[in-house]
Enzyme design. Structure first.
Site, PDB file in Angstrom:
ATOM      1  N   ASN A   8       0.886  -1.257   0.079  1.00  0.00           N
ATOM      2  CA  ASN A   8       0.013  -0.023  -0.154  1.00  0.00           C
ATOM      3  C   ASN A   8       0.780   1.142  -0.022  1.00  0.00           C
ATOM      4  OD1 ASN A   8      -1.773   2.152   0.478  1.00  0.00           O
ATOM      5  ND2 ASN A   8      -2.429   1.453   2.723  1.00  0.00           N
ATOM      6  N   LYS A  10       0.218   4.276  -0.179  1.00  0.00           N
ATOM      7  CA  LYS A  10      -0.366   5.288   0.334  1.00  0.00           C
ATOM      8  C   LYS A  10      -0.193   6.954  -0.538  1.00  0.00           C
ATOM      9  CE  LYS A  10      -0.066   3.251   4.518  1.00  0.00           C
ATOM     10  NZ  LYS A  10      -0.142   3.410   6.267  1.00  0.00           N
ATOM     11  N   HIS A  86      -9.389   0.921   4.765  1.00  0.00           N
ATOM     12  CA  HIS A  86      -8.272   1.097   5.719  1.00  0.00           C
ATOM     13  C   HIS A  86      -8.183   1.959   7.061  1.00  0.00           C
ATOM     14  CE1 HIS A  86      -4.211   2.420   6.430  1.00  0.00           C
ATOM     15  NE2 HIS A  86      -3.583   1.513   5.680  1.00  0.00           N
ATOM     16  N   GLU A  88      -6.760   4.671   7.986  1.00  0.00           N
ATOM     17  CA  GLU A  88      -6.742   6.174   7.480  1.00  0.00           C
ATOM     18  C   GLU A  88      -7.995   6.578   6.886  1.00  0.00           C
ATOM     19  OE1 GLU A  88      -2.924   5.376   5.661  1.00  0.00           O
ATOM     20  OE2 GLU A  88      -1.982   4.696   7.262  1.00  0.00           O
ATOM     21  N   SER A 201       3.645  -2.006  10.258  1.00  0.00           N
ATOM     22  CA  SER A 201       4.888  -2.115  10.486  1.00  0.00           C
ATOM     23  C   SER A 201       5.835  -3.342  10.131  1.00  0.00           C
ATOM     24  CB  SER A 201       5.302  -1.843  12.053  1.00  0.00           C
ATOM     25  OG  SER A 201       5.173  -0.334  12.228  1.00  0.00           O
TER      26      SER A 201
END
Ligand code: 13P
Length: 239
Positions: A8, A10, A86, A88, A201
Site C-alpha cells: 500500500n 499510500k 483502511h 486511515e 510495520s
C-alpha cells in the site's frame, strides 16, 4: 512457504519515483504473489509489470461525485484489487460500515477483489478488546453481504497502533488473532479457506520472523512498499 506481498503505497511517491520503482521491480522474475496499490494516478503504469489495485473506491457507481473514482473506472485500468476500510480512511474520512458495504458490493460487481482492512486501536488492544472489535468490524459488514460474495474477500488485519510506528504484536498474538478471524468467518459464513494478511510495520528487518507463522497468508505493507530495496528484499523472502 510462500506469502502474498501487498504494498500500500499510500500518498508516497511522484511520477519520477514511480517510474524508477517500476523499472527496478521489473528486474525480479517472480512477482506472482505481489500486488501494488499505488495512487490512482499511477495505476496504469503498473500494467503488464505486476498485479495492482486501488487504495479506495467510491461507494457510488457513477455520476456527479467530484473527486471520486468508481469501481468500473478502476477495473478499466487493469486493476484486480482494491483496499476497503483502511484505518486511515476510517479515521481521517470518517468512513463507516455502511460505506464499506457499498464499496465491497461495487467492487464485486466489477469482479475486483476487495481487501477489507480491520484492526483495533491502542486502547482497545490495551483493554484486551481486540477480538470483540474485530467481531464487530467483520459481522456488521458481512451480515449484509451476499453469502456467495464473502469467500471473494481478502481480510487484512492491521492493528491501528502498529501502522507506521515500528511496533508490532508478537507472533503469538498475531497468530491467535488471525486464527480467530479465520474461524469466525469460516464458521459464520460457511467459507473454508479465506485469506488473511497481517499489516502494520512489516519491513525487511522483521519479515523473516513474521514468516515463521504459517497461519498468516501474507502482508499488507505500507512504508516499506515504496522503498524499492526494502520491498524487493521482502518479496524475495516471501517467495
Ligand atoms: P506501515 O507498513 O507503514 O506500518 O503501514 C501499514 C499499512 O497501513 C498498510 O496498509
Amino acid at each position: 512457504m510462500s506469502k502474498l506481498v501487498f504494498g500500500n503505497q499510500k500518498m508516497y511517491m511522484n511520477r519520477e519515483s514511480v517510474i524508477d520503482f517500476i523499472n527496478n521491480l521489473k528486474t525480479l522474475n517472480n512477482l506472482e504473489n505481489v500486488v501494488v496499490f499505488p495512487s490512482y494516478l499511477y495505476l496504469t503504469d503498473y500494467s503488464g509489470v505486476v498485479n495492482f489495485g486501488s487504495q479506495d473506491v467510491s461507494n457510488n457507481e457513477n455520476g456527479a461525485y467530484t473527486g471520486e473514482v468508481s469501481a468500473s473506472q478502476i477495473k478499466s485500468t487493469g486493476a484486480k484489487y482494491s483496499l476497503v476500510g483502511h484505518s486511515e480512511r476510517r479515521s481521517y474520512h470518517k468512513e463507516d460500515n455502511n460505506d464499506f458495504l457499498l464499496k465491497i458490493n461495487n467492487l464485486i460487481k466489477e469482479d475486483l477483489i476487495p481487501v477489507f482492512c480491520i484492526g483495533e486501536n491502542e486502547t482497545e488492544y490495551d483493554n484486551k478488546e481486540t477480538k470483540k472489535v474485530l467481531f464487530d468490524q467483520i459481522t456488521s459488514v458481512y451480515n449484509n453481504l451476499s453469502i456467495n460474495d464473502i469467500p471473494k474477500i481478502i481480510i487484512a488485519y492491521e492493528p491501528v497502533w502498529a501502522i507506521g510506528t515500528g511496533k508490532t504484536p508478537n507472533n503469538e498474538e498475531i497468530s491467535e488473532v488471525v486464527s480467530y478471524i479465520k474461524e469466525l468467518v469460516n464458521d459464520r459464513y460457511n467459507t473454508s479457506n479465506i485469506k488473511v494478511l497481517y499489516g502494520g510495520s512489516v519491513n525487511n528487518k522483521n519479515v523473516d520472523s513474521l514468516n515463521e507463522m504459517d497461519i498468516v497468508d501474507g502482508y499488507l505493507i505500507g512504508g516499506s512498499s515504496s522503498k524499492i530495496d526494502e520491498f524487493k528484499y521482502i518479496i524475495e523472502r516471501c517467495l
